[in-house]
Write an enzyme that holds these catalytic residues in place. Structure first.
Site, mmCIF file in Angstrom:
data_model
loop_
_atom_site.group_PDB
_atom_site.id
_atom_site.type_symbol
_atom_site.label_atom_id
_atom_site.label_comp_id
_atom_site.label_asym_id
_atom_site.label_seq_id
_atom_site.Cartn_x
_atom_site.Cartn_y
_atom_site.Cartn_z
ATOM 1 N N GLN A 178 -12.367 -3.573 -3.955
ATOM 2 C CA GLN A 178 -11.411 -3.308 -2.879
ATOM 3 C C GLN A 178 -12.151 -2.652 -1.717
ATOM 4 O OE1 GLN A 178 -7.715 -0.310 -2.148
ATOM 5 N NE2 GLN A 178 -7.481 -1.599 -3.975
ATOM 6 N N LYS A 201 -6.420 4.267 -9.129
ATOM 7 C CA LYS A 201 -7.815 4.532 -8.760
ATOM 8 C C LYS A 201 -8.309 5.854 -9.348
ATOM 9 C CE LYS A 201 -7.143 2.158 -4.321
ATOM 10 N NZ LYS A 201 -5.677 2.255 -4.184
ATOM 11 N N HIS A 212 -1.873 4.236 11.669
ATOM 12 C CA HIS A 212 -1.038 5.426 11.464
ATOM 13 C C HIS A 212 -1.586 6.261 10.314
ATOM 14 C CE1 HIS A 212 1.754 3.886 14.368
ATOM 15 N NE2 HIS A 212 1.983 2.799 13.657
ATOM 16 N N ILE A 269 8.077 -3.603 6.176
ATOM 17 C CA ILE A 269 7.870 -3.984 4.775
ATOM 18 C C ILE A 269 8.338 -5.424 4.563
ATOM 19 C CG2 ILE A 269 8.596 -3.555 2.389
ATOM 20 C CD1 ILE A 269 8.808 -0.564 3.152
ATOM 21 N N ASP A 327 -0.137 -0.980 -4.870
ATOM 22 C CA ASP A 327 -1.469 -0.369 -4.864
ATOM 23 C C ASP A 327 -1.324 1.136 -4.670
ATOM 24 O OD1 ASP A 327 -4.575 -0.844 -4.474
ATOM 25 O OD2 ASP A 327 -3.945 0.602 -2.946
ATOM 26 N N GLY A 341 0.833 -1.192 0.000
ATOM 27 C CA GLY A 341 0.000 0.000 0.000
ATOM 28 C C GLY A 341 0.869 1.244 0.000
ATOM 29 N N TRP A 377 -11.225 10.872 7.816
ATOM 30 C CA TRP A 377 -11.988 9.644 7.576
ATOM 31 C C TRP A 377 -11.635 8.546 8.571
ATOM 32 C CZ3 TRP A 377 -9.456 10.533 2.339
ATOM 33 C CH2 TRP A 377 -10.131 11.541 1.632
ATOM 34 N N ASN A 416 6.097 -7.948 6.732
ATOM 35 C CA ASN A 416 4.751 -8.151 6.188
ATOM 36 C C ASN A 416 4.732 -9.116 5.002
ATOM 37 O OD1 ASN A 416 3.768 -6.337 8.061
ATOM 38 N ND2 ASN A 416 3.648 -4.618 6.640
ATOM 39 N N TYR A 445 -8.079 -3.626 2.132
ATOM 40 C CA TYR A 445 -7.206 -2.603 2.701
ATOM 41 C C TYR A 445 -7.522 -2.500 4.188
ATOM 42 C CZ TYR A 445 -11.121 0.819 2.402
ATOM 43 O OH TYR A 445 -12.319 1.478 2.532
#
Length: 334
Positions: free
Chosen positions: A207, A101, A240, A295, A67, A23, A245, A298, A233
């Site tokens: 998504q 997007k 963080h 990174i 993404d 992401g 939103w 994950n 997502y």
């Protein structure tokens, strides 16, 4: 089928999507301050620097799915990073999968190809692999990505999302994008596209926010019935993130004692357990971090497998809780 770092899901158009993605949302909007200066992270580096470094490291480690989004304001940095890793021989273009997007202020058919071409120019690519409608609602059309009224409320627009979908289909026909899909759509909104007269391409994916506190089982079942891949997502709880939103009233999913106990059992981190859970549900996982250690960590989720009992325990954590609060948007839903 056993999951591996090279695992992909074949979408309904025959193209394949890697099951884990980096992401690239910085967690801050906008990434440029009112005086025109790029915002900096606590490290002193700009957010664009961080996403560039994260992208290069991710590709080096083995991520093949990136993404992104026009809204994030960092596609040029991502593009430079991609081009650098292609130039040094780490990957070829065809090895990489990029998701872009369409933002809410461009939900008019005549805007779609133009703004997609901006993404391509920023990325220095001839095509992207997947282009999705960011949200099923529209803001005032134009270049201001967050149009607000004098009283601080978003300015919404009515639009025909089916006509917007047809514009995405045209971009696919033109070879600008390989696959097209949606994001943040519920069942009714998906049915609106699926039942559209003259539909030529079904959405390949939807998504949505998805994690152990929001398992999306009903939506997943509907998507599977219609051969639509669910992409998640917020897998790690989006802790963080500094936007309006974000719902900060929900406890971090990674602090859940059930997740922590299972993590100890496998000598893994709670983040790795959450990611692995999503993958074993047959969902593509987007994991965001700009920290080198995370990174790498994950991506280390392919050397263990959650048991059936583990999966049932995590299923039981579902509370239908959302870290992302789009309530103002949903009140103006199409």
């Amino acid at each position: 089928m056993a999951l591996s770092k090279d695992s992909c899901i074949t979408m309904n158009d025959g193209n394949k999507i890697p099951v884990i993605a980096l992401g690239t949302f910085s967690g801050v909007l906008p990434i440029v301050s009112s005086d025109g200066k790029e915002k900096e992270a606590s490290t002193g580096k700009t957010l664009k620097d961080l996403v560039s470094e994260a992208t290069k490291l991710a590709i080096k480690i083995g991520y093949r799915h990136i993404d992104g989004a026009y809204l994030y304001g960092n596609e040029q940095s991502i593009g430079s990073a991609i081009q650098e890793k292609i130039a040094d021989g780490t990957v070829k273009r065809e090895d990489l999968f990029y998701t872009g997007k369409l933002w809410l202020t461009f939900h008019k058919p005549e805007f779609v190809e133009t703004v997609l071409k901006r993404t391509l120019k920023a990325l220095q690519l001839d095509y992207i692999n997947l282009y999705i409608i960011h949200l099923p609602v529209s803001l005032k059309f134009g270049e201001n990505l967050t149009p607000m009224s004098e009283n601080g409320k978003y300015i919404f627009e009515k639009t025909d999302l089916c006509a917007v979908w047809e514009a995405l289909e045209a971009c696919k026909d033109a070879g600008l994008v390989k696959s097209i899909g949606v994001s943040n759509f519920n069942r009714r909104q998906l049915e609106m596209i699926l039942n559209k007269p003259g539909l030529r391409y079904k959405p390949v994916c939807n998504q949505v926010e998805c994690h152990p506190y929001l398992s999306q089982k009903k939506l997943l079942e509907f998507c599977k019935m219609n051969d639509i891949v669910l992409v998640a997502y917020g897998v790690l709880g989006s802790i963080h993130v500094e936007t309006e939103w974000q719902n900060h009233n929900i406890p971090p999913v990674l602090h859940d004692p059930v997740i922590r106990k299972i993590a100890e059992k496998y000598n893994k981190s709670p983040a790795q357990v959450s990611i692995r859970y999503i993958l074993q549900c047959g969902i593509v996982a987007i994991v965001k971090s700009f920290t080198s250690k995370h990174i790498e960590e994950n991506f280390q989720v392919f050397d263990f497998q959650l048991s059936e009992e583990d999966m049932k325990q995590i299923d039981g954590l579902n509370k239908n809780l959302r870290y992302w609060d789009f309530q103002e948007y949903w009140s103006f839903i199409l």
